[in-house]
Motif scaffolding. Structure first.
Motif, PDB file in Angstrom:
ATOM      1  N   HIS A   1      55.132  64.812   1.754  1.00 37.85           N
ATOM      2  CA  HIS A   1      55.688  63.738   0.938  1.00 37.85           C
ATOM      3  C   HIS A   1      55.892  64.217  -0.498  1.00 37.85           C
ATOM      4  O   HIS A   1      56.792  63.745  -1.179  1.00 37.85           O
ATOM      5  N   LEU A   2      55.039  65.128  -0.938  1.00 38.86           N
ATOM      6  CA  LEU A   2      54.936  65.472  -2.346  1.00 38.86           C
ATOM      7  C   LEU A   2      55.384  66.895  -2.617  1.00 38.86           C
ATOM      8  O   LEU A   2      55.437  67.736  -1.714  1.00 38.86           O
ATOM      9  N   ASN A   3      55.666  67.152  -3.873  1.00 33.46           N
ATOM     10  CA  ASN A   3      56.145  68.467  -4.282  1.00 33.46           C
ATOM     11  C   ASN A   3      55.722  68.767  -5.712  1.00 33.46           C
ATOM     12  O   ASN A   3      55.432  67.852  -6.493  1.00 33.46           O
ATOM     13  N   SER A   4      55.719  70.066  -6.024  1.00 37.98           N
ATOM     14  CA  SER A   4      55.608  70.530  -7.396  1.00 37.98           C
ATOM     15  C   SER A   4      56.987  71.061  -7.795  1.00 37.98           C
ATOM     16  O   SER A   4      57.630  71.775  -7.017  1.00 37.98           O
ATOM     17  N   ILE A   5      57.457  70.697  -8.978  1.00 32.95           N
ATOM     18  CA  ILE A   5      58.784  71.122  -9.424  1.00 32.95           C
ATOM     19  C   ILE A   5      58.650  71.808 -10.772  1.00 32.95           C
ATOM     20  O   ILE A   5      58.070  71.256 -11.715  1.00 32.95           O
ATOM     21  N   THR A   6      59.166  73.046 -10.856  1.00 31.27           N
ATOM     22  CA  THR A   6      59.130  73.790 -12.113  1.00 31.27           C
ATOM     23  C   THR A   6      60.538  73.874 -12.695  1.00 31.27           C
ATOM     24  O   THR A   6      61.531  73.948 -11.978  1.00 31.27           O
TER      25      THR A   6
ATOM     26  N   ASN B   1      59.101  62.957  -2.367  1.00 30.38           N
ATOM     27  CA  ASN B   1      60.409  63.244  -1.778  1.00 30.38           C
ATOM     28  C   ASN B   1      61.303  64.079  -2.686  1.00 30.38           C
ATOM     29  O   ASN B   1      62.537  63.997  -2.620  1.00 30.38           O
ATOM     30  N   GLY B   2      60.689  64.908  -3.519  1.00 29.06           N
ATOM     31  CA  GLY B   2      61.472  65.807  -4.367  1.00 29.06           C
ATOM     32  C   GLY B   2      62.293  66.792  -3.565  1.00 29.06           C
ATOM     33  O   GLY B   2      63.332  67.274  -4.031  1.00 29.06           O
ATOM     34  N   HIS B   3      61.854  67.098  -2.346  1.00 24.91           N
ATOM     35  CA  HIS B   3      62.603  68.036  -1.496  1.00 24.91           C
ATOM     36  C   HIS B   3      63.865  67.402  -0.920  1.00 24.91           C
ATOM     37  O   HIS B   3      64.716  68.106  -0.374  1.00 24.91           O
ATOM     38  N   TYR B   4      63.993  66.076  -1.015  1.00 19.19           N
ATOM     39  CA  TYR B   4      65.198  65.380  -0.571  1.00 19.19           C
ATOM     40  C   TYR B   4      66.150  65.066  -1.721  1.00 19.19           C
ATOM     41  O   TYR B   4      67.293  64.678  -1.496  1.00 19.19           O
ATOM     42  N   ALA B   5      65.677  65.187  -2.946  1.00 25.85           N
ATOM     43  CA  ALA B   5      66.390  64.612  -4.083  1.00 25.85           C
ATOM     44  C   ALA B   5      67.636  65.393  -4.474  1.00 25.85           C
ATOM     45  O   ALA B   5      67.656  66.632  -4.455  1.00 25.85           O
ATOM     46  N   ASP B   6      68.662  64.649  -4.875  1.00 23.37           N
ATOM     47  CA  ASP B   6      69.861  65.218  -5.480  1.00 23.37           C
ATOM     48  C   ASP B   6      69.752  65.195  -7.004  1.00 23.37           C
ATOM     49  O   ASP B   6      70.323  66.042  -7.684  1.00 23.37           O
ATOM     50  N   TRP B   7      69.011  64.206  -7.527  1.00 22.54           N
ATOM     51  CA  TRP B   7      68.791  64.056  -8.963  1.00 22.54           C
ATOM     52  C   TRP B   7      67.323  63.760  -9.207  1.00 22.54           C
ATOM     53  O   TRP B   7      66.629  63.256  -8.327  1.00 22.54           O
ATOM     54  N   ILE B   8      66.873  64.076 -10.402  1.00 23.37           N
ATOM     55  CA  ILE B   8      65.517  63.733 -10.810  1.00 23.37           C
ATOM     56  C   ILE B   8      65.568  63.162 -12.224  1.00 23.37           C
ATOM     57  O   ILE B   8      66.310  63.661 -13.071  1.00 23.37           O
ATOM     58  N   PHE B   9      64.850  62.074 -12.461  1.00 30.01           N
ATOM     59  CA  PHE B   9      64.715  61.549 -13.821  1.00 30.01           C
ATOM     60  C   PHE B   9      63.336  61.935 -14.326  1.00 30.01           C
ATOM     61  O   PHE B   9      62.341  61.815 -13.621  1.00 30.01           O
ATOM     62  N   CYS B  10      63.300  62.447 -15.543  1.00 31.87           N
ATOM     63  CA  CYS B  10      62.067  63.020 -16.075  1.00 31.87           C
ATOM     64  C   CYS B  10      61.760  62.476 -17.460  1.00 31.87           C
ATOM     65  O   CYS B  10      62.661  62.155 -18.248  1.00 31.87           O
ATOM     66  N   LEU B  11      60.478  62.414 -17.753  1.00 30.29           N
ATOM     67  CA  LEU B  11      60.020  62.254 -19.120  1.00 30.29           C
ATOM     68  C   LEU B  11      59.750  63.654 -19.665  1.00 30.29           C
ATOM     69  O   LEU B  11      59.011  64.438 -19.046  1.00 30.29           O
ATOM     70  N   VAL B  12      60.358  63.962 -20.804  1.00 33.93           N
ATOM     71  CA  VAL B  12      60.218  65.295 -21.403  1.00 33.93           C
ATOM     72  C   VAL B  12      59.863  65.137 -22.874  1.00 33.93           C
ATOM     73  O   VAL B  12      60.203  64.132 -23.506  1.00 33.93           O
ATOM     74  N   ARG B  13      59.184  66.146 -23.410  1.00 34.31           N
ATOM     75  CA  ARG B  13      58.809  66.087 -24.829  1.00 34.31           C
ATOM     76  C   ARG B  13      59.900  66.731 -25.671  1.00 34.31           C
ATOM     77  O   ARG B  13      60.280  67.872 -25.451  1.00 34.31           O
ATOM     78  N   THR B  14      60.382  65.962 -26.636  1.00 29.80           N
ATOM     79  CA  THR B  14      61.407  66.465 -27.565  1.00 29.80           C
ATOM     80  C   THR B  14      60.891  66.557 -28.990  1.00 29.80           C
ATOM     81  O   THR B  14      61.588  67.065 -29.869  1.00 29.80           O
ATOM     82  N   SER B  15      59.683  66.059 -29.242  1.00 27.11           N
ATOM     83  CA  SER B  15      59.115  66.126 -30.593  1.00 27.11           C
ATOM     84  C   SER B  15      57.600  66.034 -30.515  1.00 27.11           C
ATOM     85  O   SER B  15      57.049  65.388 -29.624  1.00 27.11           O
ATOM     86  N   ASP B  16      56.925  66.695 -31.486  1.00 30.95           N
ATOM     87  CA  ASP B  16      55.466  66.618 -31.607  1.00 30.95           C
ATOM     88  C   ASP B  16      55.051  65.781 -32.810  1.00 30.95           C
ATOM     89  O   ASP B  16      53.861  65.690 -33.125  1.00 30.95           O
ATOM     90  N   GLU B  17      56.006  65.161 -33.471  1.00 24.26           N
ATOM     91  CA  GLU B  17      55.698  64.395 -34.679  1.00 24.26           C
ATOM     92  C   GLU B  17      55.274  62.971 -34.321  1.00 24.26           C
ATOM     93  O   GLU B  17      55.758  62.389 -33.352  1.00 24.26           O
ATOM     94  N   GLY B  18      54.381  62.416 -35.127  1.00 20.20           N
ATOM     95  CA  GLY B  18      53.950  61.041 -34.938  1.00 20.20           C
ATOM     96  C   GLY B  18      53.087  60.866 -33.695  1.00 20.20           C
ATOM     97  O   GLY B  18      52.488  61.813 -33.179  1.00 20.20           O
ATOM     98  N   LYS B  19      53.009  59.631 -33.195  1.00 16.88           N
ATOM     99  CA  LYS B  19      52.259  59.357 -31.978  1.00 16.88           C
ATOM    100  C   LYS B  19      52.856  60.147 -30.822  1.00 16.88           C
ATOM    101  O   LYS B  19      54.068  60.351 -30.758  1.00 16.88           O
ATOM    102  N   LYS B  20      51.984  60.548 -29.883  1.00 19.21           N
ATOM    103  CA  LYS B  20      52.489  61.381 -28.791  1.00 19.21           C
ATOM    104  C   LYS B  20      53.493  60.642 -27.924  1.00 19.21           C
ATOM    105  O   LYS B  20      54.378  61.255 -27.318  1.00 19.21           O
TER     106      LYS B  20
END
Length: 398
Positions: A210-215, A162-181
């Motif tokens: 139902h589903l979407n790809s979001i860039t 339902n990304g095509h309906y969404a007003d907001w999205i919560f995401c996991l994003v990478r902010t560091s490559d140090e230590g465990k992934k």
């Protein structure tokens, strides 16, 4: 564990049942009974009807707008909602991100987002899976680079419900490559109207959108939209996923599916296969009923110790496996009953006349086939069942 309902529980059930019979929007029930899929306006109308009663977020702590219901009352409410044929709430905001916000968010974030979620003024999407990071979610590559009071986000999320309906999205994003992934992942919320966010539809095998790809291309996200500390997103994600995995149970909905299967069999033009002695379908349907009883007991055992919005622990993995495999078993019975009529179809089921051209097919066959195709994904999303078995094995020390 005493499973006998009290007089108070039965009175509560009668109140909930009467509401769905007389006050809840009947046009939404009629659409679903016709096999139609609901659009965003329908989902909003449904949730606002529940919100007006104060019943939209039974699992939230009462301090944030929850009902204060007991576990038994919450279970009864879910049963009656599904018994009436009403849609379940859109989980991304109410069941997934809200517990993260009220558990780990700042007061400003709670004030900003929770009331809009509770009143169905905003819809949320979940940005977890990526083209090369599904079950191995910690391998995600969507990157957020700090730039003063903002993060600059680039990457791609996929299978976004339902990304095509969404007003907001919560995401996991990478902010560091140090230590465990897992240690370099941050939990970030984004306004879907922000420049650089593009939503592309994914049409699934059941014919639905139902589903979407979001860039995300150079998307500027205020740092104040980060939940908790930078690099601790994996911790918050695990909290969310335990809420998500227990939300798959839908015991009453599955029971309603089995009842509808019996009705479809009784009305089938070739005779009632479920009434025939020695029927393989009859035996396999009985096995599905047993699986459902086991799922119900497992769900009650997992939820019974919890109070006031707590998240279940790793036992959520057991529920996820049992619920999704039972869902697949039930829809397989529809396919088996339909026989030659269980053929792939691709119809826009948001239309009231979606059955046009299918008049010679038994009414249950097309939506039953669509449900079969849709449930193929259930053992994959939310963490594949193979991954859940690994979690269980670790808890057992295997």
């Amino acid at each position: 564990m005493n499973l006998e309902p009290s007089e108070a529980d039965e009175a509560f059930r009668a109140t909930i049942r009467a509401y769905f019979q007389t006050e809840y929007p009947q046009d939404i029930l009629a659409k679903l009974a016709n096999g139609q899929t609901l659009d965003k306006a329908d989902l909003v109308a449904s949730e606002r009807a529940l919100s007006a009663k104060g019943w939209l977020a039974p699992g939230w702590p009462k301090a944030y707008g929850g009902t204060g219901w007991t576990v038994a009352e919450r279970f009864i409410f879910d049963e009656e909602l599904e018994r009436a044929g009403a849609p379940n709430v859109s989980p991304m905001g109410l069941l997934y991100v809200a517990p993260v916000i009220y558990t780990f968010g700042t007061q400003a974030q709670k004030d900003r987002w929770l009331d809009d979620i509770l009143s169905s003024r905003t819809f949320w999407a979940q940005g977890y899976s990526e083209p090369d990071a599904g079950s191995d979610l910690a391998s995600l590559r969507t990157r957020a680079v700090r730039d003063g009071d903002h993060y600059i986000v680039d990457g791609e999320k996929t299978w976004t419900s339902n990304g095509h309906y969404a007003d907001w999205i919560f995401c996991l994003v990478r902010t560091s490559d140090e230590g465990k992934k897992q240690a370099g992942i941050t939990f970030l919320c984004m306004d879907m109207t922000t420049p650089g966010i593009e939503v592309k539809p994914i049409i699934t095998i059941d014919g639905g959108h139902h589903l979407n790809s979001i860039t995300f291309t150079g998307v500027r996200v205020p740092v104040e939209n980060r939940i908790g500390d930078e690099g601790l997103g994996w911790t918050y994600a695990r909290h969310l996923l335990n809420h998500e995995r227990t939300s798959y149970a839908h015991v009453a909905g599955k029971r309603r599916q089995l009842e509808a299967l019996r009705e479809a069999s009784a009305d089938a033009p070739w005779g009632d296969e479920l009434a025939r002695e020695g029927s393989g379908l009859r035996r396999r349907t009985a096995e599905a009923e047993i699986d459902l009883m086991c799922l119900e007991m497992t769900t009650l055992r997992a939820l019974a110790p919890l109070t006031n919005g707590e998240a279940p622990g790793d036992e959520a993995s057991i529920i996820k496996i049992a619920a999704t495999e039972t869902a697949q078993t039930i829809t397989e019975r529809y396919l088996e009953l339909a026989g030659l009529y269980a053929q792939p179809f691709f119809a826009d089921r948001e239309r009231a006349d979606w059955r046009a051209g299918l008049e010679d097919i038994p009414a249950f066959a097309a939506p039953g086939t669509a449900s079969y195709f849709f449930t193929r994904a259930q053992t994959i999303y939310g963490g594949t069942n193979e991954i859940q078995k690994n979690i269980i094995a670790r808890q057992l020390g295997l």
